[in-house]
Design a protein around this motif. Structure first.
Motif, mmCIF file in Angstrom:
data_model
loop_
_atom_site.group_PDB
_atom_site.id
_atom_site.type_symbol
_atom_site.label_atom_id
_atom_site.label_comp_id
_atom_site.label_asym_id
_atom_site.label_seq_id
_atom_site.Cartn_x
_atom_site.Cartn_y
_atom_site.Cartn_z
ATOM 1 N N HIS A 1 0.801 -1.234 0.000
ATOM 2 C CA HIS A 1 0.000 0.000 0.000
ATOM 3 C C HIS A 1 0.829 1.278 0.000
ATOM 4 C CE1 HIS A 1 0.567 0.328 4.398
ATOM 5 N NE2 HIS A 1 0.208 1.584 4.238
ATOM 6 N N LYS B 1 -7.174 15.387 10.086
ATOM 7 C CA LYS B 1 -7.216 13.980 9.655
ATOM 8 C C LYS B 1 -7.506 13.001 10.805
ATOM 9 C CE LYS B 1 -4.303 10.213 7.863
ATOM 10 N NZ LYS B 1 -2.972 9.785 7.436
ATOM 11 N N LEU B 2 -6.602 12.950 11.783
ATOM 12 C CA LEU B 2 -6.616 11.827 12.732
ATOM 13 C C LEU B 2 -7.940 11.645 13.481
ATOM 14 C CD1 LEU B 2 -2.947 12.129 14.096
ATOM 15 C CD2 LEU B 2 -3.796 11.141 11.975
ATOM 16 N N ARG C 1 8.439 21.079 11.412
ATOM 17 C CA ARG C 1 7.233 21.826 11.768
ATOM 18 C C ARG C 1 7.098 22.012 13.262
ATOM 19 N NH1 ARG C 1 3.373 18.877 7.402
ATOM 20 N NH2 ARG C 1 4.513 19.672 5.613
ATOM 21 N N ASP D 1 -4.733 0.699 7.426
ATOM 22 C CA ASP D 1 -3.734 1.766 7.322
ATOM 23 C C ASP D 1 -4.121 2.931 8.220
ATOM 24 O OD1 ASP D 1 -1.387 2.945 6.213
ATOM 25 O OD2 ASP D 1 -2.660 4.194 4.931
ATOM 26 N N THR E 1 1.750 20.321 13.758
ATOM 27 C CA THR E 1 1.301 18.931 13.876
ATOM 28 C C THR E 1 -0.018 18.777 14.629
ATOM 29 O OG1 THR E 1 3.575 18.215 13.668
ATOM 30 C CG2 THR E 1 2.032 16.609 14.581
ATOM 31 N N TYR F 1 2.670 9.045 -2.472
ATOM 32 C CA TYR F 1 2.571 10.280 -3.275
ATOM 33 C C TYR F 1 3.503 11.376 -2.787
ATOM 34 C CZ TYR F 1 -0.484 12.094 0.451
ATOM 35 O OH TYR F 1 -0.990 12.524 1.650
ATOM 36 N N LYS F 2 3.814 11.343 -1.460
ATOM 37 C CA LYS F 2 4.649 12.420 -0.910
ATOM 38 C C LYS F 2 6.061 12.396 -1.505
ATOM 39 C CE LYS F 2 2.547 12.021 3.557
ATOM 40 N NZ LYS F 2 2.276 10.643 3.116
ATOM 41 N N ALA G 1 -2.656 5.182 11.902
ATOM 42 C CA ALA G 1 -2.459 6.633 11.954
ATOM 43 C C ALA G 1 -3.086 7.228 13.218
ATOM 44 C CB ALA G 1 -3.052 7.293 10.704
ATOM 45 N N TYR H 1 6.562 12.694 11.818
ATOM 46 C CA TYR H 1 6.416 13.282 10.477
ATOM 47 C C TYR H 1 6.635 14.799 10.530
ATOM 48 C CZ TYR H 1 4.396 14.505 5.959
ATOM 49 O OH TYR H 1 4.204 14.998 4.707
ATOM 50 N N GLY H 2 5.967 15.443 11.503
ATOM 51 C CA GLY H 2 6.123 16.902 11.657
ATOM 52 C C GLY H 2 7.587 17.274 11.883
ATOM 53 N N ARG I 1 3.646 8.802 15.202
ATOM 54 C CA ARG I 1 3.939 8.985 13.775
ATOM 55 C C ARG I 1 3.705 10.419 13.336
ATOM 56 N NH1 ARG I 1 0.743 5.513 10.128
ATOM 57 N NH2 ARG I 1 2.406 5.734 8.603
HETATM 58 P P1 ADP Z 1 -0.564 6.521 5.988
HETATM 59 O O1 ADP Z 1 0.643 5.683 5.836
HETATM 60 O O2 ADP Z 1 -1.339 6.236 7.240
HETATM 61 O O3 ADP Z 1 -1.410 6.588 4.741
HETATM 62 P P2 ADP Z 1 0.509 9.089 5.347
HETATM 63 O O4 ADP Z 1 1.272 8.486 4.247
HETATM 64 O O5 ADP Z 1 -0.500 10.125 4.994
HETATM 65 O O6 ADP Z 1 -0.176 7.993 6.249
HETATM 66 O O7 ADP Z 1 1.509 9.707 6.399
HETATM 67 C C1 ADP Z 1 2.366 8.939 7.219
HETATM 68 C C2 ADP Z 1 2.176 9.311 8.695
HETATM 69 O O8 ADP Z 1 2.467 10.693 8.868
HETATM 70 C C3 ADP Z 1 0.736 9.112 9.181
HETATM 71 O O9 ADP Z 1 0.721 8.669 10.497
HETATM 72 C C4 ADP Z 1 0.139 10.500 9.027
HETATM 73 O O10 ADP Z 1 -0.959 10.735 9.882
HETATM 74 C C5 ADP Z 1 1.332 11.369 9.332
HETATM 75 N N1 ADP Z 1 1.180 12.634 8.634
HETATM 76 C C6 ADP Z 1 0.839 12.866 7.353
HETATM 77 N N2 ADP Z 1 0.743 14.186 7.091
HETATM 78 C C7 ADP Z 1 1.042 14.793 8.265
HETATM 79 C C8 ADP Z 1 1.129 16.144 8.695
HETATM 80 N N3 ADP Z 1 0.876 17.151 7.865
HETATM 81 N N4 ADP Z 1 1.461 16.388 9.986
HETATM 82 C C9 ADP Z 1 1.716 15.389 10.849
HETATM 83 N N5 ADP Z 1 1.645 14.089 10.513
HETATM 84 C C10 ADP Z 1 1.335 13.799 9.248
#
Ligand code: ADP
Ligand code: NI
Length: 218
Positions: A61, A181-182, A149, A127, A174, A66-67, A131, A143-144, A139
């Motif tokens: 998955h 989202k969360l 951030r 997935d 964050t 995309y990031k 999160a 990520y932040g 996570r």
């Molecule tokens: P997933 O693998 O659950 O699809 P993502 O690829 O969107 O999640 O992102 C990986 C992790 O980083 C996830 O836990 C997500 O919530 C977190 N995340 C994504 N974007 C942000 C953000 N802008 N700020 C903080 N955490 C983020």
């Protein structure tokens, strides 16, 4: 496809994905993939979905997130498809797994993400469960931090992103991510078992946020 054949494909893909993600630090490490796969298999069993499709969808998955691919949502399904064919899967299997991979990502508070199969619903739920809760909190801050951030800034309010581009390019702090989202994920679970598993994790995030704001002094 025989059971033996599908197990062989699963084993080869698991080895490939583990090798690729072993040293990922962006929240998409092998442990994330492996937790999601385990959760997906547990939901799958409760919901009666196809275990081979769910396992392959979960393993692949995040294969091309995309990031890291110029915000393209097409690269993941494309690579998933190619890998299935490479390890000897047929076109039908490759298309089914690619379709699951295409339906996992969260795309913004205002963007619905329904699933067109039970298997896609199971993988999407699994997935998203990773999160939220204690691991989801870790996570999010990891990520932040990786993006430099702020933890929080009371002057920057959360947004309801109406499209994927706005969501994916947002650079807010964050804590906003919880509201963007969360905290929304519990009510967007697509399976009964996913919804059940989300309850406790959701509650834990609420307790966490109350404590965070109390310590912040808001
Ligand atoms: P997933 O693998 O659950 O699809 P993502 O690829 O969107 O999640 O992102 C990986 C992790 O980083 C996830 O836990 C997500 O919530 C977190 N995340 C994504 N974007 C942000 C953000 N802008 N700020 C903080 N955490 C983020
Ligand atoms: Ni993921």
């Amino acid at each position: 496809m025989s059971l033996e054949n599908s197990q062989n494909i699963i084993d080869r893909i698991a080895a490939h994905v583990e090798e690729k993600f072993k040293s990922e630090g962006s929240g998409h490490d092998w442990f994330h993939i492996s937790r999601v796969t385990r959760t997906a298999q547990a939901i799958c069993q409760e919901e009666g979905a196809d275990a081979t499709l769910v396992t392959l969808g979960a393993l692949l998955h995040d294969i091309a997130d995309y990031k890291f691919h110029d915000h393209s949502l097409e690269e993941g399904p494309k690579q998933a498809r190619a890998i299935i064919l490479e390890v000897g899967g047929d076109e039908t299997l490759a298309d089914a797994v690619a379709s699951i991979v295409a339906q996992v990502s969260f795309r913004g508070a205002g963007v619905p993400t329904p699933a067109d199969s039970l298997e896609a619903a199971v993988v999407q739920d699994a997935d998203r469960l990773d999160a939220i809760g204690a691991i989801g909190i870790a996570r999010a801050f990891a990520y932040g931090g990786s993006k430099n951030r702020l933890l929080y800034n009371p002057d920057v309010k959360p947004q309801k992103h109406a499209n994927f581009k706005d969501y994916a390019t947002d650079e807010g702090h964050t804590i906003n991510h919880f509201y963007e989202k969360l905290l929304l994920l519990k009510d967007r679970m697509l399976t009964g078992e996913g919804r059940r598993l989300a309850e406790e994790r959701h509650m834990f995030m609420e307790i966490y946020l109350n404590q965070f704001f109390e310590e912040w002094g808001e």
